[in-house]
Scaffold this motif. Sequence first.
Motif, PDB file in Angstrom:
ATOM      1  N   ASP A   1       0.836  -1.206   0.000  1.00 45.05           N
ATOM      2  CA  ASP A   1       0.000   0.000   0.000  1.00 45.05           C
ATOM      3  C   ASP A   1       0.867   1.252   0.000  1.00 45.05           C
ATOM      4  O   ASP A   1       0.504   2.280   0.578  1.00 45.05           O
ATOM      5  N   THR A   2       2.022   1.173  -0.653  1.00 40.51           N
ATOM      6  CA  THR A   2       2.969   2.274  -0.631  1.00 40.51           C
ATOM      7  C   THR A   2       3.358   2.694  -2.049  1.00 40.51           C
ATOM      8  O   THR A   2       3.142   1.949  -3.003  1.00 40.51           O
ATOM      9  N   PRO A   3       3.951   3.874  -2.201  1.00 41.80           N
ATOM     10  CA  PRO A   3       4.449   4.279  -3.525  1.00 41.80           C
ATOM     11  C   PRO A   3       5.509   3.306  -4.053  1.00 41.80           C
ATOM     12  O   PRO A   3       5.588   3.078  -5.264  1.00 41.80           O
ATOM     13  N   GLN A   4       6.300   2.736  -3.153  1.00 46.41           N
ATOM     14  CA  GLN A   4       7.327   1.785  -3.596  1.00 46.41           C
ATOM     15  C   GLN A   4       6.687   0.536  -4.207  1.00 46.41           C
ATOM     16  O   GLN A   4       7.192  -0.016  -5.192  1.00 46.41           O
ATOM     17  N   TRP A   5       5.569   0.105  -3.631  1.00 45.46           N
ATOM     18  CA  TRP A   5       4.874  -1.052  -4.199  1.00 45.46           C
ATOM     19  C   TRP A   5       4.323  -0.726  -5.587  1.00 45.46           C
ATOM     20  O   TRP A   5       4.444  -1.535  -6.514  1.00 45.46           O
ATOM     21  N   SER A   6       3.747   0.445  -5.739  1.00 45.35           N
ATOM     22  CA  SER A   6       3.214   0.845  -7.044  1.00 45.35           C
ATOM     23  C   SER A   6       4.330   0.901  -8.080  1.00 45.35           C
ATOM     24  O   SER A   6       4.151   0.479  -9.235  1.00 45.35           O
ATOM     25  N   GLU A   7       5.488   1.406  -7.665  1.00 48.78           N
ATOM     26  CA  GLU A   7       6.622   1.461  -8.583  1.00 48.78           C
ATOM     27  C   GLU A   7       7.101   0.050  -8.926  1.00 48.78           C
ATOM     28  O   GLU A   7       7.470  -0.241 -10.080  1.00 48.78           O
ATOM     29  N   LEU A   8       7.088  -0.827  -7.924  1.00 56.62           N
ATOM     30  CA  LEU A   8       7.511  -2.204  -8.168  1.00 56.62           C
ATOM     31  C   LEU A   8       6.587  -2.888  -9.171  1.00 56.62           C
ATOM     32  O   LEU A   8       7.048  -3.591 -10.078  1.00 56.62           O
ATOM     33  N   ILE A   9       5.283  -2.678  -9.024  1.00 57.59           N
ATOM     34  CA  ILE A   9       4.322  -3.273  -9.955  1.00 57.59           C
ATOM     35  C   ILE A   9       4.600  -2.795 -11.380  1.00 57.59           C
ATOM     36  O   ILE A   9       4.615  -3.579 -12.330  1.00 57.59           O
ATOM     37  N   GLU A  10       4.827  -1.500 -11.527  1.00 61.91           N
ATOM     38  CA  GLU A  10       5.075  -0.959 -12.864  1.00 61.91           C
ATOM     39  C   GLU A  10       6.386  -1.500 -13.433  1.00 61.91           C
ATOM     40  O   GLU A  10       6.494  -1.746 -14.642  1.00 61.91           O
ATOM     41  N   SER A  11       7.368  -1.712 -12.568  1.00 59.20           N
ATOM     42  CA  SER A  11       8.642  -2.258 -13.041  1.00 59.20           C
ATOM     43  C   SER A  11       8.485  -3.692 -13.516  1.00 59.20           C
ATOM     44  O   SER A  11       9.261  -4.165 -14.354  1.00 59.20           O
ATOM     45  N   ARG A  12       7.484  -4.391 -13.007  1.00 57.26           N
ATOM     46  CA  ARG A  12       7.200  -5.752 -13.459  1.00 57.26           C
ATOM     47  C   ARG A  12       6.312  -5.746 -14.704  1.00 57.26           C
ATOM     48  O   ARG A  12       6.421  -6.611 -15.554  1.00 57.26           O
ATOM     49  N   ARG A  13       5.464  -4.766 -14.775  1.00 59.59           N
ATOM     50  CA  ARG A  13       4.564  -4.659 -15.937  1.00 59.59           C
ATOM     51  C   ARG A  13       5.358  -4.296 -17.200  1.00 59.59           C
ATOM     52  O   ARG A  13       5.103  -4.824 -18.290  1.00 59.59           O
ATOM     53  N   ASN A  14       6.297  -3.382 -17.044  1.00 63.27           N
ATOM     54  CA  ASN A  14       7.154  -2.953 -18.149  1.00 63.27           C
ATOM     55  C   ASN A  14       8.600  -3.047 -17.689  1.00 63.27           C
ATOM     56  O   ASN A  14       9.130  -2.109 -17.084  1.00 63.27           O
ATOM     57  N   ARG A  15       9.215  -4.175 -17.951  1.00 59.75           N
ATOM     58  CA  ARG A  15      10.545  -4.454 -17.423  1.00 59.75           C
ATOM     59  C   ARG A  15      11.588  -3.488 -17.975  1.00 59.75           C
ATOM     60  O   ARG A  15      11.634  -3.225 -19.179  1.00 59.75           O
ATOM     61  N   LYS A  16      12.414  -2.965 -17.080  1.00 59.84           N
ATOM     62  CA  LYS A  16      13.467  -2.025 -17.458  1.00 59.84           C
ATOM     63  C   LYS A  16      14.841  -2.672 -17.407  1.00 59.84           C
ATOM     64  O   LYS A  16      15.843  -2.020 -17.668  1.00 59.84           O
ATOM     65  N   ASP A  17      14.900  -3.952 -17.040  1.00 57.84           N
ATOM     66  CA  ASP A  17      16.163  -4.662 -17.014  1.00 57.84           C
ATOM     67  C   ASP A  17      16.754  -4.682 -18.428  1.00 57.84           C
ATOM     68  O   ASP A  17      16.028  -4.816 -19.412  1.00 57.84           O
ATOM     69  N   SER A  18      18.071  -4.596 -18.526  1.00 58.24           N
ATOM     70  CA  SER A  18      18.703  -4.486 -19.834  1.00 58.24           C
ATOM     71  C   SER A  18      18.498  -5.721 -20.701  1.00 58.24           C
ATOM     72  O   SER A  18      18.607  -5.644 -21.925  1.00 58.24           O
ATOM     73  N   TRP A  19      18.186  -6.879 -20.095  1.00 59.59           N
ATOM     74  CA  TRP A  19      17.992  -8.108 -20.865  1.00 59.59           C
ATOM     75  C   TRP A  19      16.755  -8.032 -21.741  1.00 59.59           C
ATOM     76  O   TRP A  19      16.706  -8.601 -22.828  1.00 59.59           O
ATOM     77  N   TYR A  20      15.707  -7.300 -21.274  1.00 59.12           N
ATOM     78  CA  TYR A  20      14.418  -7.278 -21.965  1.00 59.12           C
ATOM     79  C   TYR A  20      14.438  -6.324 -23.163  1.00 59.12           C
ATOM     80  O   TYR A  20      14.868  -5.179 -23.059  1.00 59.12           O
ATOM     81  N   VAL A  21      13.933  -6.823 -24.291  1.00 57.12           N
ATOM     82  CA  VAL A  21      13.824  -5.996 -25.493  1.00 57.12           C
ATOM     83  C   VAL A  21      12.365  -5.689 -25.818  1.00 57.12           C
ATOM     84  O   VAL A  21      12.079  -4.902 -26.724  1.00 57.12           O
ATOM     85  N   HIS A  22      11.440  -6.288 -25.086  1.00 51.06           N
ATOM     86  CA  HIS A  22      10.010  -6.049 -25.308  1.00 51.06           C
ATOM     87  C   HIS A  22       9.336  -5.810 -23.973  1.00 51.06           C
ATOM     88  O   HIS A  22       9.524  -6.567 -23.024  1.00 51.06           O
ATOM     89  N   LYS A  23       8.561  -4.748 -23.883  1.00 46.45           N
ATOM     90  CA  LYS A  23       7.791  -4.454 -22.677  1.00 46.45           C
ATOM     91  C   LYS A  23       6.395  -5.015 -22.832  1.00 46.45           C
ATOM     92  O   LYS A  23       5.681  -4.695 -23.785  1.00 46.45           O
ATOM     93  N   ALA A  24       5.991  -5.838 -21.873  1.00 47.65           N
ATOM     94  CA  ALA A  24       4.698  -6.523 -21.979  1.00 47.65           C
ATOM     95  C   ALA A  24       3.524  -5.557 -21.871  1.00 47.65           C
ATOM     96  O   ALA A  24       2.492  -5.742 -22.505  1.00 47.65           O
ATOM     97  N   GLY A  25       3.662  -4.540 -21.030  1.00 51.48           N
ATOM     98  CA  GLY A  25       2.578  -3.580 -20.869  1.00 51.48           C
ATOM     99  C   GLY A  25       1.410  -4.102 -20.065  1.00 51.48           C
ATOM    100  O   GLY A  25       0.362  -3.459 -19.977  1.00 51.48           O
ATOM    101  N   ALA A  26       1.573  -5.264 -19.455  1.00 46.29           N
ATOM    102  CA  ALA A  26       0.499  -5.861 -18.662  1.00 46.29           C
ATOM    103  C   ALA A  26       1.112  -6.852 -17.686  1.00 46.29           C
ATOM    104  O   ALA A  26       2.238  -7.326 -17.867  1.00 46.29           O
ATOM    105  N   ILE A  27       0.336  -7.156 -16.652  1.00 44.70           N
ATOM    106  CA  ILE A  27       0.792  -8.134 -15.663  1.00 44.70           C
ATOM    107  C   ILE A  27      -0.416  -8.831 -15.066  1.00 44.70           C
ATOM    108  O   ILE A  27      -1.513  -8.252 -14.974  1.00 44.70           O
ATOM    109  N   ASP A  28      -0.227 -10.064 -14.681  1.00 45.43           N
ATOM    110  CA  ASP A  28      -1.294 -10.852 -14.082  1.00 45.43           C
ATOM    111  C   ASP A  28      -1.153 -10.850 -12.564  1.00 45.43           C
ATOM    112  O   ASP A  28      -0.034 -10.824 -12.034  1.00 45.43           O
ATOM    113  N   LEU A  29      -2.270 -10.886 -11.867  1.00 44.93           N
ATOM    114  CA  LEU A  29      -2.269 -10.871 -10.400  1.00 44.93           C
ATOM    115  C   LEU A  29      -1.326 -11.925  -9.839  1.00 44.93           C
ATOM    116  O   LEU A  29      -0.572 -11.665  -8.896  1.00 44.93           O
ATOM    117  N   CYS A  30      -1.366 -13.124 -10.403  1.00 45.34           N
ATOM    118  CA  CYS A  30      -0.592 -14.232  -9.854  1.00 45.34           C
ATOM    119  C   CYS A  30       0.840 -14.274 -10.358  1.00 45.34           C
ATOM    120  O   CYS A  30       1.590 -15.203 -10.026  1.00 45.34           O
TER     121      CYS A  30
END
Length: 322
Positions: A278-307
């Motif tokens: 329930d924090t800004p850090q959690w919201s940022e974490l969710i977005e980082s998983r939704r659109n991965r910024k790690d250098s390995w990723y070349v495609h951003k999914a733009g979506a994430i599943d609850l599980c």
Amino acid sequence: MPQRFRLLRHAAFGGLLVAALAGAHAQAPVPAGAASAPKARTTADIIREAPASAWRRPDPNDVLAMTLPSGTVWIELSQRFAPHHAANIRTLVAQHYFDGLAVIRVQDNFVAQWGDRAANDDDTSKARSLGSAAPKLQPEFSINDQGLKITKLKDRDVWAPVTGFVDGFPVAADPKTHRAWIAHCYGTIGAGRGDTVDSANGAELYAVIGQSPRGLDLNITPVARVLQGMELLSSLPRGGQNMGFYDKPEQDVRITKIERLADMPEAMRPDIQVFRTDTPQWSELIESRRNRKDSWYVHKAGAIDLCNITVPVKVEAAAAAR
């Protein structure tokens, strides 16, 4: 290790386990002319740099330690969503009901289940006594969502109109019926029942070890979730053709004991911290998983599943915590 294997392992890992934060790889070089742009933080960055206020210590009365031959599975009960089942499980644990029982079922891509092999709905004479615990409980499949603060996901879910997190638990909800419930994601623990909805009591528990069986939602009472130690359950030998139940008692995986964190001597209690949802850090974490910024990723999914979202947990040994 060949670089391609390192990269694949990193992609699968997702950067969520706190124990591996020290090995998280660096960001890609900043393009020329973009030196003043803010650094895009990865999931690992967010967890590592999170302030103390982004973490919570769960109630010791709600934390269980299940000791298996291979290690300890840490569990958090859900007092909010299943108060009566949680209370009955605490009673069973206080009576050492689970000590010496076993994991008796491991069904591939589904659940690992533990309890009394001798328990039988038709003949209870050979079953271990429940002591002062209730033999039956009314179902706690859902709660009223009015006033419930869900950190909602914006992503579409095929199972429920609303999904998100409450107290670190993956939650689904239907505003039309005002029902909210814990979703059957990886690591969710439920109370096994028979054909009647009031036949559960918490003496027979299972943990989801496969692809989220969300069809179980609203049909069974989720009572807890695994905080740490899922690999100890998901890696167990699979059972036989009878829904994954072990065919022979000697195949059972013995439970040394289950105890509450609150009942451990204070000097021996580990320091357990769970990332708040329930924090800004959690919201940022969710977005980082939704659109991965790690250098390995070349495609951003733009979506994430609850599980697909794991809540980070830190378990620090008592001596280290002191």
